[in-house]
Design an enzyme around this catalytic site. Structure first.
Site, PDB file in Angstrom:
ATOM      1  N   HIS A 145       0.830  -1.223   0.000  1.00  0.00           N
ATOM      2  CA  HIS A 145       0.000   0.000   0.000  1.00  0.00           C
ATOM      3  C   HIS A 145       0.859   1.265   0.000  1.00  0.00           C
ATOM      4  CE1 HIS A 145      -3.908  -2.055   0.799  1.00  0.00           C
ATOM      5  NE2 HIS A 145      -3.128  -2.938   1.402  1.00  0.00           N
ATOM      6  N   ASN A 177     -10.313  -2.933   2.330  1.00  0.00           N
ATOM      7  CA  ASN A 177      -9.976  -3.001   0.912  1.00  0.00           C
ATOM      8  C   ASN A 177     -11.243  -2.862   0.086  1.00  0.00           C
ATOM      9  OD1 ASN A 177      -7.196  -3.361   1.163  1.00  0.00           O
ATOM     10  ND2 ASN A 177      -7.318  -5.599   1.096  1.00  0.00           N
ATOM     11  N   HIS A 214      -4.086   0.811  11.887  1.00  0.00           N
ATOM     12  CA  HIS A 214      -3.863  -0.456  12.585  1.00  0.00           C
ATOM     13  C   HIS A 214      -5.224  -1.054  12.955  1.00  0.00           C
ATOM     14  CE1 HIS A 214      -2.594  -3.480  15.228  1.00  0.00           C
ATOM     15  NE2 HIS A 214      -2.220  -2.788  16.281  1.00  0.00           N
TER      16      HIS A 214
HETATM   17 FE1  HDD Z   1      -2.770  -4.866   5.407  1.00  0.00          FE
HETATM   18  C1  HDD Z   1      -1.285  -1.840   5.120  1.00  0.00           C
HETATM   19  C2  HDD Z   1      -5.752  -3.518   4.280  1.00  0.00           C
HETATM   20  C3  HDD Z   1      -4.178  -7.998   5.337  1.00  0.00           C
HETATM   21  C4  HDD Z   1      -0.019  -6.096   6.899  1.00  0.00           C
HETATM   22  N1  HDD Z   1      -3.391  -3.034   4.799  1.00  0.00           N
HETATM   23  C5  HDD Z   1      -2.613  -1.924   4.733  1.00  0.00           C
HETATM   24  C6  HDD Z   1      -3.386  -0.833   4.227  1.00  0.00           C
HETATM   25  C7  HDD Z   1      -4.637  -1.306   3.982  1.00  0.00           C
HETATM   26  C8  HDD Z   1      -4.641  -2.697   4.360  1.00  0.00           C
HETATM   27  C9  HDD Z   1      -5.823  -0.527   3.437  1.00  0.00           C
HETATM   28  C10 HDD Z   1      -2.866   0.586   3.982  1.00  0.00           C
HETATM   29  C11 HDD Z   1      -3.081   1.460   5.180  1.00  0.00           C
HETATM   30  C12 HDD Z   1      -2.624   2.860   4.883  1.00  0.00           C
HETATM   31  O1  HDD Z   1      -3.237   3.493   4.003  1.00  0.00           O
HETATM   32  O2  HDD Z   1      -1.672   3.287   5.510  1.00  0.00           O
HETATM   33  N2  HDD Z   1      -4.579  -5.615   4.837  1.00  0.00           N
HETATM   34  C13 HDD Z   1      -5.699  -4.888   4.516  1.00  0.00           C
HETATM   35  C14 HDD Z   1      -6.838  -5.771   4.465  1.00  0.00           C
HETATM   36  C15 HDD Z   1      -6.392  -7.026   4.731  1.00  0.00           C
HETATM   37  C16 HDD Z   1      -4.969  -6.929   4.990  1.00  0.00           C
HETATM   38  C17 HDD Z   1      -8.262  -5.331   4.170  1.00  0.00           C
HETATM   39  C18 HDD Z   1      -7.170  -8.298   4.799  1.00  0.00           C
HETATM   40  C19 HDD Z   1      -8.123  -8.475   5.616  1.00  0.00           C
HETATM   41  N3  HDD Z   1      -2.178  -6.703   5.968  1.00  0.00           N
HETATM   42  C20 HDD Z   1      -2.906  -7.865   5.879  1.00  0.00           C
HETATM   43  C21 HDD Z   1      -2.162  -8.944   6.471  1.00  0.00           C
HETATM   44  C22 HDD Z   1      -0.993  -8.407   6.943  1.00  0.00           C
HETATM   45  C23 HDD Z   1      -1.025  -7.003   6.608  1.00  0.00           C
HETATM   46  C24 HDD Z   1      -2.635 -10.384   6.563  1.00  0.00           C
HETATM   47  C25 HDD Z   1       0.142  -9.059   7.671  1.00  0.00           C
HETATM   48  C26 HDD Z   1       0.018 -10.050   8.461  1.00  0.00           C
HETATM   49  N4  HDD Z   1      -0.936  -4.104   5.858  1.00  0.00           N
HETATM   50  C27 HDD Z   1       0.018  -4.787   6.528  1.00  0.00           C
HETATM   51  C28 HDD Z   1       1.208  -3.930   6.899  1.00  0.00           C
HETATM   52  C29 HDD Z   1       0.806  -2.555   6.283  1.00  0.00           C
HETATM   53  C30 HDD Z   1      -0.551  -2.832   5.686  1.00  0.00           C
HETATM   54  C31 HDD Z   1       2.525  -4.481   6.490  1.00  0.00           C
HETATM   55  C32 HDD Z   1       1.784  -1.882   5.352  1.00  0.00           C
HETATM   56  C33 HDD Z   1       1.810  -0.429   5.719  1.00  0.00           C
HETATM   57  C34 HDD Z   1       1.091  -0.359   6.963  1.00  0.00           C
HETATM   58  O3  HDD Z   1       0.631  -1.604   7.310  1.00  0.00           O
HETATM   59  O4  HDD Z   1       0.926   0.623   7.632  1.00  0.00           O
HETATM   60  O5  HDD Z   1       1.344  -3.861   8.266  1.00  0.00           O
END
Ligand code: HDD
Length: 711
Positions: free
Chosen positions: A81, A154, A345
């Site tokens: 993202h 999402n 978060h």
């Molecule tokens: Fe995630 C970012 C949505 C599964 C780990 N996620 C991130 C963002 C969105 C989502 C919208 C961007 C937030 C922003 O604008 O800063 N993610 C989802 C959805 C998921 C999902 C709807 C399924 C239900 N994500 C998911 C899993 C993991 C992560 C299974 C790890 C175990 N996601 C992350 C992250 C991020 C992230 C690595 C990257 C940047 C951040 O968090 O701030 O922690």
């Protein structure tokens, strides 16, 4: 529907500012230039030198500070993202939700909660294009009186994998390949499809990813889904399972793939510009919040596990209850400070909202905090203005990089008597985790109820309209066509035979595969009409129409047309050969918005060709204008022409639709989104017909025309 509030146009901003953010704003307007320490600077264009042609001196503190700051200006981009765009707004419930939750911000319509939303793509890096095929993130921070609540959603209701432990593998496979960093922001490569054919649980999500959902027309025209199953808990402690939905009041609409690819070159900022412009014009995007609520006793009622994030709850089985509305009404002041530094978060909850044992959600609860520590440089990122809650913060956490609060008390521990145990936990009003009874053996296992990977994929396929299915098949041809390994390509065919035989046969045709020998499918015949975009809201508001005109246009026609569009909230732009003014037959001058060098049909929702002999004669001899209408036709966009303007359509490559001509003089002719009239001065019916065609978004019936125009 009050989506585009005409009353709002021209009004810059609403009054729902997040007061907390206000105190950190700085305009630097009419101020003297200083160092970071407040010293006024006399010259910032020349470094301090020993002689005007001599070496720069070490003592030039201004030079050193300016360059050092610049050298350190970048922070790591989000691991997923990375590319996103944010806006401020507010949220209100329509009616008290106290029956279901004790969350204060859902308690009463009088509570107006400030929000910050960040939309994003998942795979591409920060500088990639907006219109790539990808899932879109839709993360919302509610600044509630009980602390920040983040709904990190999402635009697709399900996910790639069932257990968070697979997330690093899944993301590694879809990101650019590690040896050469190719391809950028694309799923069309061997590593990803290799992962896919070895991961049956991903089947359902791949169908969504290859559907129109993954190339939205606008952030304003996407749904949002919390994906994971959460809990709502009321003041009596009763809990129910819940899935969260955002529903855009403009409906759910998409681009076509050819258009999306071209936009990535011509306007890589297409989505962010669209959002920025809409808010600047007062066309505030609105999304209704919906909840699917499931009583705990119904947990095992379905033929899928409600904790499985690769499944959605069909709305026909569990209706979506619309509970409130979010309005985005303010663009950011500073992209880095707000959009880049905002930290979401799923674990940021408030009393009344709790988790389920969805194994993807459980893993997410670890990952988000962890990632902010590296991305934002330490444990104090909650003090960055965009992340600060409006609720007061009191605890014994101290120090660390970039600490800003000056904690004045000598007490930084609990329990204490020196400060009468303050800050003290509140057993009544403090957050209490839902006391779910859990027991089980410690095992690395997946429950058998998570093992059906194909039935809902068939359900989704069954739910698609003919056009949507065609788009999915073409997406397979493109994406799998990018895979060099023949065996993987064949395995894709075989994998999707598990979903539907015809789909597998169609995939095979485009990827050089062998069609499956054994009939496949799951036997599921049901469908979920709610997931087809064909059944979405269709309104003309906020659409953008290109008017093709040159000198000698008919001023009455164009003015009436523009007024009629304005009345329903459609914006118009005049496209001509060069910038400046064009003059009508009667001498009226109009300012050109864009010329053919800066505009393309792909930037508009529809095209109108106005009358006027001289104007249309110039258009007919111009390859750019002919290409403009041909391309719009190919992309199934509404096309309108009045009087002489119809001649441009006749000169174009458009075929197979009825256009106004000698046999229907003076009559409005509408077929497959091509709206024409000739020999008529009463253009009211034309304008209305055109508005109706714009509201339809696209006219997919054209896909059935034998001869499609080249573009
Ligand atoms: Fe995630 C970012 C949505 C599964 C780990 N996620 C991130 C963002 C969105 C989502 C919208 C961007 C937030 C922003 O604008 O800063 N993610 C989802 C959805 C998921 C999902 C709807 C399924 C239900 N994500 C998911 C899993 C993991 C992560 C299974 C790890 C175990 N996601 C992350 C992250 C991020 C992230 C690595 C990257 C940047 C951040 O968090 O701030 O922690």
């Amino acid at each position: 529907m009050d989506t585009v509030q005409k009353k709002n146009r021209g009004k810059v901003q609403d009054d729902t500012k997040n007061e907390q953010l206000e105190i950190f704003r700085s305009d630097h307007n009419n101020e003297k230039l200083t160092t970071n320490h407040g010293l006024q600077i006399s010259n910032t264009d020349d470094s301090l030198k020993a002689g005007s042609r001599g070496p720069t001196l070490m003592e030039d503190f201004h030079f050193r500070e300016k360059l050092t700051h610049f050298d350190h200006e970048r922070i790591p981009e989000r691991v997923v993202h990375a590319r996103g765009f944010g806006a401020h707004g507010y949220f209100q419930v329509y009616e008290p939700m106290t029956e279901y939750t004790k969350a204060k911000f859902l308690e009463h319509p009088s509570v107006k909660t400030p929000v910050f939303v960040r939309f994003s793509t998942v795979v591409g890096s920060k500088g990639s294009a907006d219109t790539v095929r990808d899932v879109r993130g839709f993360a919302t921070k509610f600044y509630t009186s009980e602390g920040n609540y983040d709904l990190v959603a999402n635009n697709i209701p399900i996910f790639f994998i069932q257990d968070a432990i697979k997330f690093p593998d899944m993301v590694h496979s879809i990101k650019p390949e590690p040896h050469n960093d190719i391809p950028q922001a694309s799923a069309a490569h061997d590593n990803f499809w290799d992962f896919i054919v070895n991961t049956p649980e991903i089947t359902h999500m791949i169908l969504w990813l290859l559907s129109d959902r993954a190339i939205p027309r606008s952030f304003r025209m996407m749904e949002g889904f919390g994906v994971n199953t959460f809990r709502l808990v009321n003041a009596q402690g009763k809990a129910r399972f819940v899935k969260f939905h955002w529903k855009p009041l403009l409906g759910v609409h998409s681009l076509v793939w050819d258009e999306a690819q071209k936009l990535a070159g011509k306007d890589p900022d297409f989505h962010r510009r669209d959002l920025w412009d809409a808010i600047s014009m007062g066309n505030y995007p609105e999304f209704e919040l919906g909840v699917q609520i499931l009583e705990e006793e119904n947990e095992f009622k379905f033929n899928f596990d409600i904790l499985d994030p690769t499944k959605f709850w069909p709305e026909e089985l569990v209706p979506v209850k619309i509970i409130g509305k979010m309005t985005l009404n303010r663009n950011v002041d500073n992209f880095f400070a707000e959009t880049e530094q905002v930290a979401f978060h799923p674990g940021h909850v408030v009393p009344g909202i709790d988790f389920s044992n969805d194994p993807l959600l459980q893993g997410r609860l670890f990952s988000y905090l962890d990632t902010q520590l590296i991305r934002l440089g330490g444990p104090n990122f909650h003090e960055i203005p965009i992340n600060r809650p409006v609720a007061p913060v009191h605890n014994n956490q101290r120090d660390g990089y970039h600490r800003m609060t000056i904690d004045r008390s000598r007490v930084n521990y609990f329990p204490n008597s020196l400060q009468k145990n303050s800050p003290i936990p509140d057993p009544q009003n403090g957050y209490i985790h839902y006391a779910e009874k859990v027991e089980g053996k410690k095992v690395r296992e997946r429950n058998p109820s998570f093992k059906d990977h194909y039935s809902q994929a068939t359900l989704f396929w069954n739910s698609m309209s003919e056009a949507e299915r065609q788009h999915i098949i073409e997406a397979f041809h493109f994406e799998v066509g990018g895979v060099t390994n023949k065996e993987i390509r064949q395995r894709v065919v075989d994998m999707f035979n598990n979903v539907n035989s015809q789909l597998a046969i169609e995939i095979a045709k485009g990827v050089g595969g062998t069609p499956p020998i054994t009939p496949g499918g799951t036997g599921v015949t049901a469908s979920s009409p709610a997931v087809s975009q064909e059944n979405t809201i269709k309104v003309p508001q906020t659409r953008k129409v290109a008017i093709l005109a040159e000198n000698g246009f008919n001023c009455t026609e164009i003015v009436k047309f523009m007024e009629a569009m304005e009345d329903v909230g459609i914006t118009t732009e005049i496209i001509s050969t060069s910038l400046g003014q064009i003059t009508s037959v009667s001498g009226m001058e109009l300012e050109v918005s864009k010329h053919y060098h800066s505009a393309g049909s792909i930037m508009y929702d529809a095209v109108y060709i106005t009358g006027g002999r001289q104007s249309v004669d110039s258009l007919i001899t111009n390859g750019d204008s002919l290409h403009f209408v041909n391309e719009a036709f190919k992309h199934a966009k509404p096309i309108g022409a009045t009087n002489e303007g119809v001649d441009l359509l006749k000169a174009s490559a458009i075929q197979g639709v009825k256009i106004a001509g000698t046999d229907n003089q003076g009559q409005l002719t509408t077929e497959l989104g091509v709206v024409t009239i000739q020999n008529s001065t009463d253009l009211t019916s034309f304008n209305q017909g055109f508005i109706n065609a714009v509201a339809q978004h696209r006219h997919w019936g054209r896909q059935n025309l034998k001869k499609m125009v080249p573009a």
